[in-house]
Scaffold this active site. Structure first.
Site, mmCIF file in Angstrom:
data_model
loop_
_atom_site.group_PDB
_atom_site.id
_atom_site.type_symbol
_atom_site.label_atom_id
_atom_site.label_comp_id
_atom_site.label_asym_id
_atom_site.label_seq_id
_atom_site.Cartn_x
_atom_site.Cartn_y
_atom_site.Cartn_z
ATOM 1 N N GLU A 25 10.178 -75.697 -22.871
ATOM 2 C CA GLU A 25 10.136 -74.561 -23.788
ATOM 3 C C GLU A 25 10.162 -75.017 -25.247
ATOM 4 O O GLU A 25 9.479 -74.452 -26.098
ATOM 5 C CB GLU A 25 11.284 -73.589 -23.510
ATOM 6 C CG GLU A 25 11.109 -72.781 -22.233
ATOM 7 C CD GLU A 25 9.869 -71.895 -22.267
ATOM 8 O OE1 GLU A 25 9.370 -71.584 -23.358
ATOM 9 O OE2 GLU A 25 9.396 -71.530 -21.177
ATOM 10 N N TYR A 34 14.247 -66.808 -28.599
ATOM 11 C CA TYR A 34 13.156 -66.934 -27.623
ATOM 12 C C TYR A 34 13.505 -67.978 -26.560
ATOM 13 O O TYR A 34 13.410 -67.718 -25.345
ATOM 14 C CB TYR A 34 11.825 -67.320 -28.296
ATOM 15 C CG TYR A 34 10.875 -67.822 -27.242
ATOM 16 C CD1 TYR A 34 10.276 -66.913 -26.368
ATOM 17 C CD2 TYR A 34 10.693 -69.185 -27.020
ATOM 18 C CE1 TYR A 34 9.485 -67.359 -25.321
ATOM 19 C CE2 TYR A 34 9.912 -69.641 -25.968
ATOM 20 C CZ TYR A 34 9.313 -68.731 -25.132
ATOM 21 O OH TYR A 34 8.556 -69.175 -24.070
ATOM 22 N N ASP A 54 7.241 -64.139 -26.779
ATOM 23 C CA ASP A 54 6.642 -65.215 -27.581
ATOM 24 C C ASP A 54 5.325 -64.708 -28.177
ATOM 25 O O ASP A 54 4.968 -63.538 -28.021
ATOM 26 C CB ASP A 54 6.440 -66.486 -26.731
ATOM 27 C CG ASP A 54 5.234 -66.373 -25.805
ATOM 28 O OD1 ASP A 54 4.806 -65.225 -25.511
ATOM 29 O OD2 ASP A 54 4.705 -67.406 -25.378
ATOM 30 N N CYS A 71 -6.138 -63.218 -22.605
ATOM 31 C CA CYS A 71 -6.034 -62.368 -23.800
ATOM 32 C C CYS A 71 -5.729 -63.258 -25.009
ATOM 33 O O CYS A 71 -4.711 -63.123 -25.674
ATOM 34 C CB CYS A 71 -4.936 -61.321 -23.586
ATOM 35 S SG CYS A 71 -5.007 -59.981 -24.778
ATOM 36 N N CYS A 99 -11.974 -60.091 -21.761
ATOM 37 C CA CYS A 99 -11.578 -58.809 -21.163
ATOM 38 C C CYS A 99 -12.235 -58.591 -19.811
ATOM 39 O O CYS A 99 -11.656 -57.930 -18.940
ATOM 40 C CB CYS A 99 -11.898 -57.665 -22.123
ATOM 41 S SG CYS A 99 -11.071 -57.857 -23.722
ATOM 42 N N CYS A 141 -9.948 -59.673 -17.137
ATOM 43 C CA CYS A 141 -8.556 -59.237 -17.280
ATOM 44 C C CYS A 141 -8.162 -58.261 -16.170
ATOM 45 O O CYS A 141 -8.855 -57.266 -15.938
ATOM 46 C CB CYS A 141 -8.379 -58.573 -18.647
ATOM 47 S SG CYS A 141 -6.698 -57.991 -18.901
HETATM 48 S S1 SF4 Z 1 -8.500 -56.018 -21.619
HETATM 49 FE FE1 SF4 Z 1 -6.942 -57.566 -21.189
HETATM 50 S S2 SF4 Z 1 -7.750 -59.390 -22.239
HETATM 51 FE FE2 SF4 Z 1 -8.819 -57.640 -23.109
HETATM 52 S S3 SF4 Z 1 -7.597 -57.084 -24.892
HETATM 53 FE FE3 SF4 Z 1 -6.904 -55.809 -23.166
HETATM 54 S S4 SF4 Z 1 -5.148 -56.932 -22.347
HETATM 55 FE FE4 SF4 Z 1 -6.296 -58.387 -23.609
#
Ligand code: SF4
Length: 323
Positions: free
Chosen positions: A50, A133, A151, A206, A213, A216
């Site tokens: 960490e 943290y 974080d 992300c 995305c 995701c």
């Molecule tokens: S879809 Fe997922 S990767 Fe894209 S901005 Fe939203 S949380 Fe982030």
């Protein structure tokens, strides 16, 4: 003055389980295989990881972490050696004061906790150099405690997924901590997996500059996508390196790490050949330092800073790592 968080509808109690499950499944299938996540990794291994990961990417941390754990498998092993050895073994991870802090934490663990990393957040927070943290992350990832871990990666995912902002506010706010706490599953085991999976999503999908995305697992719920991907409201500050005092400090540290004896200060300012020296073992890092063509005032500042921070000391007319 921290920016206020934009108003946005937060996921309700009915939506949270689906978010938790989606990230849980994604993490199980996609998490990177990192040694500090292995079941056999000790709390000491987690603490070292960490601290190293705070300002350094995984790929650079891995070999140094492995070397540290091989050499110092317990906190008392590190505490039994001079602080300079911790700095020397820090290699090129950057921000080497972290090595001094880990050494001080190891000594505090040996002297105040019977050599075992404590598991409670409050006790972790009392260790030298351990901030909120790190204390939360070690309590969660090494001891399975339910802690709100926040974080940079987690802040960015929360900002996009929940608040619809491209980036989190420039400084951590109490509102962000409340948001993170409100998203945390009640079950301790599930909370650890949530913390780890959101962090991993921020590190690998992300990401700051180009979120993927399409890959995701929570895109259907993402407030930032739903809002039409609004642009950031500020430009993140890049970390300048070339020509900075930090670069010169790093180059001086590279010399000290390889030096077996105290280094004569004039060697930092002038080429060894000009001084009639034949430096043993430090010719390469010295040449790299001189290629920077740092002004004498900048070298002076670098040396004074390293001495002031306890990363170097004067000994027998030369400069060396702390004993
Ligand atoms: S879809 Fe997922 S990767 Fe894209 S901005 Fe939203 S949380 Fe982030």
């Amino acid at each position: 003055m921290p920016e206020p968080l934009p108003a946005a509808p937060l996921p309700g109690a009915a939506e949270l389980p689906a978010l938790h499950a989606a990230l849980d499944d994604w993490f199980a299938a996609n998490a990177r295989d990192l040694p500090w996540r292995a079941p056999e990794c000790t709390p000491w291994g987690v603490l070292v990881s960490e601290v190293m990961l705070q300002q350094t990417p995984v790929v650079r941390v891995l070999p140094v972490w492995e070397e540290w754990l091989r050499r110092w498998p317990e906190p008392s092993d590190l505490a039994g050696e001079p602080a300079g050895e911790a700095v020397r073994s820090w290699g090129r991870l950057g921000y080497p004061r972290r090595a001094l802090r880990l050494h001080a934490a190891a000594a505090a663990i040996r002297d105040g906790h019977g050599g075992l990393v404590p598991g409670a957040y409050a006790e972790l927070l009392e260790l030298p150099g351990v901030g909120s943290y790190t204390a939360a992350a070690v309590a969660a990832f090494a001891f399975g405690r339910r802690e709100t871990v926040v974080d940079t990666n987690i802040r960015r995912v929360h900002a996009r997924l929940v608040l619809g902002s491209a980036l989190p506010s420039q400084a951590l706010t109490a509102a962000e901590m409340r948001l993170a706490a409100s998203l945390l599953p009640a079950d301790p085991g599930a909370s650890v997996r949530w913390n780890a999976s959101v962090m991993e999503l921020g590190a690998t999908v992300c990401t700051a500059r180009a979120p993927k995305c399409g890959q995701c697992p929570v895109r259907e719920s993402c407030a930032w996508l739903a809002a039409g991907e609004p642009a950031p409201t500020y430009t993140p500050k890049g970390q300048a390196w070339h020509g900075t005092d930090r670069q010169v400090r790093g180059a001086v540290m590279a010399v000290l790490r390889l030096a077996e004896d105290p280094v004569a200060p004039e060697l930092f300012y002038r080429a060894p050949a000009d001084l009639g020296f034949e430096p043993q073992g430090i010719a390469i890092p010295l040449a790299a330092l001189h290629r920077l063509n740092a002004a004498p005032e900048q070298l002076e500042r670098a040396l004074a800073g390293l001495l002031g921070d306890g990363l170097a000391e004067l000994h027998l007319g030369g400069v060396r790592l702390p004993a």
